[in-house]
Design an enzyme around this catalytic site. Structure first.
Site, PDB file in Angstrom:
ATOM      1  N   GLU A 165      40.966  52.757  40.402  1.00 16.32           N
ATOM      2  CA  GLU A 165      40.538  52.665  40.719  1.00 16.32           C
ATOM      3  C   GLU A 165      39.258  53.194  41.334  1.00 16.32           C
ATOM      4  O   GLU A 165      38.129  53.349  41.548  1.00 16.32           O
ATOM      5  CB  GLU A 165      40.574  51.404  41.395  1.00 16.32           C
ATOM      6  CG  GLU A 165      39.636  50.604  42.331  1.00 16.32           C
ATOM      7  CD  GLU A 165      40.272  49.186  42.675  1.00 16.32           C
ATOM      8  OE1 GLU A 165      41.023  49.782  43.190  1.00 16.32           O
ATOM      9  OE2 GLU A 165      39.061  48.283  43.020  1.00 16.32           O
ATOM     10  N   GLU A 173      43.860  40.059  42.286  1.00 14.90           N
ATOM     11  CA  GLU A 173      42.849  39.932  41.991  1.00 14.90           C
ATOM     12  C   GLU A 173      42.986  39.408  40.380  1.00 14.90           C
ATOM     13  O   GLU A 173      42.376  38.396  40.015  1.00 14.90           O
ATOM     14  CB  GLU A 173      41.855  41.080  42.083  1.00 14.90           C
ATOM     15  CG  GLU A 173      40.494  40.963  41.603  1.00 14.90           C
ATOM     16  CD  GLU A 173      39.859  42.031  43.201  1.00 14.90           C
ATOM     17  OE1 GLU A 173      40.535  43.394  43.485  1.00 14.90           O
ATOM     18  OE2 GLU A 173      38.545  41.831  42.771  1.00 14.90           O
TER      19      GLU A 173
END
Ligand code: BGC
Length: 965
Positions: free
Chosen positions: A814, A549
């Site tokens: 996260e 990502e």
């Protein structure tokens, strides 16, 4: 980050300067000193292309309460002129206390100019300081016609591709040329200007040029592409030289984001900007006799059609052998390179000496001429990515025979450096991971399609050492297989690589009051925030450094900005990225979810993300006082506001649109996404009005204020219940509505009370996603709920910041529950262990626990209002170097006493809040506080006595800090 002119020339220059100093210094006695001279936020930058750059410095003084009453800047094109009569600009004595963003207004700056400057300041008593040290900058290539070089590349022939097709990616092209310097004259200076579609590493006479990685950075290459400038005077030889480059696909043509995961879903998985990588490099050598020699990238075809001046009609006759140099290309030991996938280096193919003169390149092939990219070529405005540190592993295990795992003790971004000795052809593989499975093996599931593997094939002669160069990984562990023998603990070191944003903030928590030894946890939490920030600031603010990502997500950046700016000087880093944000603005006006934006067609915009396009320039303005950024961004922000106004129409609320991520990764009540969308819309309008004022666009400011009232009215109608409660009963909803000025004044406290109640009812645990959490603690403490805010901070039960820390985190995760010691991992498909967004609590540590907060843009005025009473610590010590100098706030409590040590930069003023019931209870360094230079009583505000404090170091002691009012 600091680029300093090197070379003997400069040593001579400094000698001249210091001699001249001695003659002038005797006359100056002022108490000020100007230090830290910067141009466009950078120290001694080279190759900038801003023709009216802004100059800044910091004034310091050993005396208290000093200010700059005037300044003088002198700027010259050579050091001698600087001492006599500045030939470019002499401001004369300017009556002003400004030390930041002074716009250059001297003679026109031209390409390649070397510029020397210094400054002096007059103090309160109108006594002038000594001159500062001399600082420098140089100009890059300002116009297209300055470029002799054209774009070249290498189309790798089949036979040079991997024979057994085992490798998935293409090898790196190596490009080289040789040349002789002009005889009969001495070299004065040599400079390289270089850019690439893809990534480059330049080589000159066997050495690397510069210390930067991933050059020329990540941009939307269709819109702009940067060049870097290097002073290589030290690396040039008189006579024969070799100049070359190794190229890699990088973001331009390699895997980007989750391209591979989306294979078959969106078009393409690589080559988002192009599939032909190329280099444009120009080496310019200036000689003592005034002549110049330019060695530039050129293809064989171009050479043949027009050997001289074909591509630069404006070239002067001084150019010696313009396009004479022959560029050849080949492949070498670097068999595969990719940012996400990693590298493979076959040392058996080592082409030793390829970057030195005299190398036999007879088997190399001519380079190809590449078409100019459509993006404009500009000088890199940011801070480069560089090696920051090298870590030795804290442990090495062998979870299965021959598989070794090196543990570097923390989760960071970079690569492993391998040292190895063994038989030729031995293949050593390094795989990277953030965590281990319960059985001690490497956990890579959360990397998704990022292969994150570097492979080295030994040449076999002697001890070999290898550092991958065009890739990076987010990791704490490296798994090594294929190593000949048992690797020593130092056989693999962890090389930390990220953007060189200088650290400017630190904070420590000491002692523990009734919190069961948790103070060290909070110090660890801060360390984790800092580590995660640095790991993610890799040319753009990425979301994570490990999985497939690593995008510049605008939502994460905006919620975290203030934390990032407390910890590091992110001014130049964000200057660069704000251009990316503008370049990624969608045709209809919305800012995109991330910048740069390779998948234009797949994801568009979302509330909370697109708003970064307005929130970030505003925050940059608050932090650094940067109005030019606002000007540059204004038209784009206006378009964005139009897009929103259009969507909201007569309802004045922002409708569902785009992705609408809401309070991303929320735990608990999921606040209505339209509530969040409209709150952000209103907040944007509010900030637009403030920015319009800053730019003296008063009419527009008024229009925005009027619109804000309408939106607020509609918001209140839609989301408020009769008693000041909200339809959305969540921590996120209350903190956002209060932070974004959506509460009617008279109901604010009611809203805050309800918020505190919600937190308490939730067992002092979080119930937010990344949007809500960033505003929660500042709002609680603003409305008197320090104790509740501290309870959230100290919480270690899920969900909380402390939960990660007690479960061994060395970084910010996260997800709040990414991992537990008992149960292992959450869903690995989206479970990064290095995601800075939830670290946004770092802001509150500085702004409230230490109490350092900006009042007027750029910290010329700020406050120190530490939250001591409810604090679970006995002492806190923090430091933040603002654009105006170092601010310190350190407090210690002991019974009813509090000591607060503060440092206020010269030329600034702070409101310092000392907890006490009466002024009599406060002394400064043992003296009556009403009788101290630099301190003036301002007001009494609740439990605080507020003082105006001028530059200097002070120690306030209150002996009735916690007395009841
Ligand atoms: C990213 C986030 C980002 C989010 C948007 C995720 O995949 O890692 O940080 O903000 O997508 O929904």
């Amino acid at each position: 980050m600091v680029k300093v002119f090197s070379k003997c020339l400069h040593i001579t220059m400094l000698l001249i300067i210091s001699m001249t100093y001695q003659s002038t210094s005797a006359q100056s006695r002022g108490s000020l000193k100007a230090i830290d001279l910067r141009v466009e936020y950078l120290e001694n930058p080279i190759g900038i292309d801003i023709t009216k750059p802004r100059l800044s410095w910091i004034v310091t003084s050993v005396e208290r309460a000093q200010n700059q009453s005037a300044y003088q800047i002198v700027i010259a094109s050579n050091p001698t002129a600087l001492e006599k009569s500045a030939d470019l600009w002499d401001t004369g004595k300017v009556i002003s206390s400004e030390t930041n963003h002074i716009i250059y207004a001297g003679k026109q700056l031209k390409s390649r100019m070397q510029i020397y400057w210094k400054v002096r300041s007059w103090d309160n008593n109108d006594i002038v300081s000594e001159w500062s040290d001399v600082a420098t900058w140089s100009m890059g290539l300002l116009s297209f016609s300055d470029w002799e070089a054209s774009w070249i590349g290498y189309d790798i022939p089949e036979e040079e591709l991997d024979e057994d097709k085992e490798l998935e990616l293409a090898p790196s092209p190596y490009l080289r040329t040789e040349f002789d310097t002009k005889p009969d004259t001495k070299i004065k200076r040599a400079t390289i200007y270089a850019s690439a579609m893809g990534l480059f590493e330049l080589r000159l006479n066997g050495e690397r040029v510069g210390d930067d990685y991933f050059t020329p950075g990540w941009t939307d290459y269709n819109k702009r592409i940067y060049y870097f400038t290097y002073d290589v005077t030290d690396q040039i030889e008189e006579g024969a030289n070799a100049f070359g480059a190794i190229l890699s696909d990088g973001w331009y043509a390699g895997y980007v984001g989750y391209g591979r995961t989306l294979k078959g879903i969106i078009d393409g998985e690589r080559n988002f900007w192009g599939n032909k990588i190329g280099l444009r490099a120009q080496l310019e050598i200036e000689f003592e006799n005034g002549e110049t020699q330019i060695i530039s990238t050129v293809s064989e075809l171009q050479r043949r059609i027009n050997p001289v001046q074909a591509f630069n009609p404006q070239s002067s006759e001084q150019i010696y052998n313009n396009n004479d140099n022959i560029w050849l290309a080949s492949t070498g030991p670097l068999r595969e390179t990719d940012i996400l996938m990693g590298e493979t280096f076959d040392a058996r193919l080592k082409n030793t000496g390829w970057d030195k003169a005299g190398f036999d390149d007879s088997a190399w092939k001519p380079v190809k001429w590449r078409a100019n990219p459509s993006g404009i070529v500009e000088a890199y405005p940011g801070v480069p990515v560089q090696i920051q540190d090298e870590l030795v592993a804290v442990a090495r295990t062998e979870p299965s025979p021959g598989t070794y795992i090196f543990d570097f003790g923390k989760n960071f971004a970079g690569v492993g450096r391998l040292k190895v000795k063994g038989p030729t052809g031995t293949k050593v593989t390094m795989r990277y991971g953030e965590m281990l499975h319960q059985d001690g093996s490497l956990m890579t599931e959360n990397l998704r399609e990022a292969r994150s593997t570097d492979t080295y094939i030994l040449n076999g002669d002697k001890e070999e050492s290898w550092l991958p160069q065009f890739t990076y990984h987010g990791f704490q562990y490296i798994e090594v297989t294929g190593y000949p023998g048992i690797p020593e603990i130092v056989a693999i070191t962890g090389v930390v690589i990220n953007s060189s944003t200088p650290q400017v903030g630190k904070i420590e928590f000491e002692g523990d009051l009734n919190w069961g030894g948790k103070a060290p946890l909070i110090t660890q939490l801060f360390e984790n925030i800092k580590t995660t920030q640095f790991a993610n600031f890799v040319d753009v603010p990425t979301d994570c450094p490990q999985r497939d990502e690593r995008m510049g997500w605008t939502g994460d950046a905006q919620v975290y900005f203030r934390t990032s700016a407390y910890i590091a000087d992110v001014s130049a880093f964000y200057t660069k990225w704000m251009r990316d944000v503008r370049d990624a603005q969608l045709p209809y006006g919305a800012y995109s979810n991330y910048a740069p934006i390779p998948f234009q067609h797949a994801f568009d915009f979302s509330p909370g993300w697109m708003d970064g396009g307005v929130i970030l320039p505003y925050m940059l303005y608050r932090t650094y006082g940067d109005k030019r950024l606002l000007e540059e961004h204004w038209e784009s922000m206006t378009r964005f506001m139009e897009f929103q106004r259009d969507a909201a129409g007569e309802n004045y609320l922002r409708p569902q649109g785009g992705q609408n991520f809401g309070d991303w990764l929320v735990v608990g009540y999921n606040t209505d996404k339209n509530f969040i969308a409209s709150a952000y819309y209103a907040y944007d309008i509010h900030l637009m009005a403030e920015m319009a004022d800053a730019l003296k666009k008063y009419e527009e400011a008024e229009t925005y204020r009027a619109l804000f009232s309408k939106v607020k009215e509609a918001f209140v109608k839609a989301y408020f219940l009769a008693d000041g409660e909200l339809t959305e009963n969540s921590q996120t909803a209350y903190s956002m509505a209060l932070a974004m000025h959506l509460y009617p004044k008279e109901l604010e406290q009611r809203g805050a009370d309800r918020l505190a109640e919600l937190v308490k009812n939730n067992g002092n645990r979080l119930a937010t996603g990344i949007a809500g959490v960033s505003r929660l603690l500042p709002i609680l403490s603003k409305y008197g709920y320090e104790d509740v805010a501290y309870s959230l901070l100290m919480q270690t039960d899920y969900p909380s910041w402390g939960y990660g820390v007690v479960n061994g985190a060395t970084s910010i995760w996260e997800r709040w529950n990414a991992y537990t010691k008992e149960e292992g991992f959450m869903d690995p498909t989206m479970n990064s262990f290095s995601h800075y967004a939830n670290g946004s609590v770092g802001e509150w540590m500085f702004s409230d626990i230490a109490g350092i907060d900006v009042n007027k843009p750029g910290y010329r005025q700020f406050e120190i209002k530490p939250l001591i009473a409810a604090a679970p610590f006995s002492a806190v010590s923090a430091e933040h170097k603002s654009i105006n100098g170092v601010i310190k706030s350190a407090w210690r409590k002991n019974g009813n006493n509090v000591t607060i040590n503060v440092t206020i930069p010269t030329n600034t003023i702070a409101e310092v809040y000392v907890p006490a019931v009466s002024v009599d209870a406060i002394t400064e360094n043992g003296s009556d506080v009403t009788d101290v230079e630099g301190v003036e009583l301002n007001r009494i505000e609740g439990r605080y006595i507020v003082f105006n404090v001028l530059g200097g170091q002070y120690q306030f002691l209150s002996n009735e800090a916690f007395e009841k009012l």
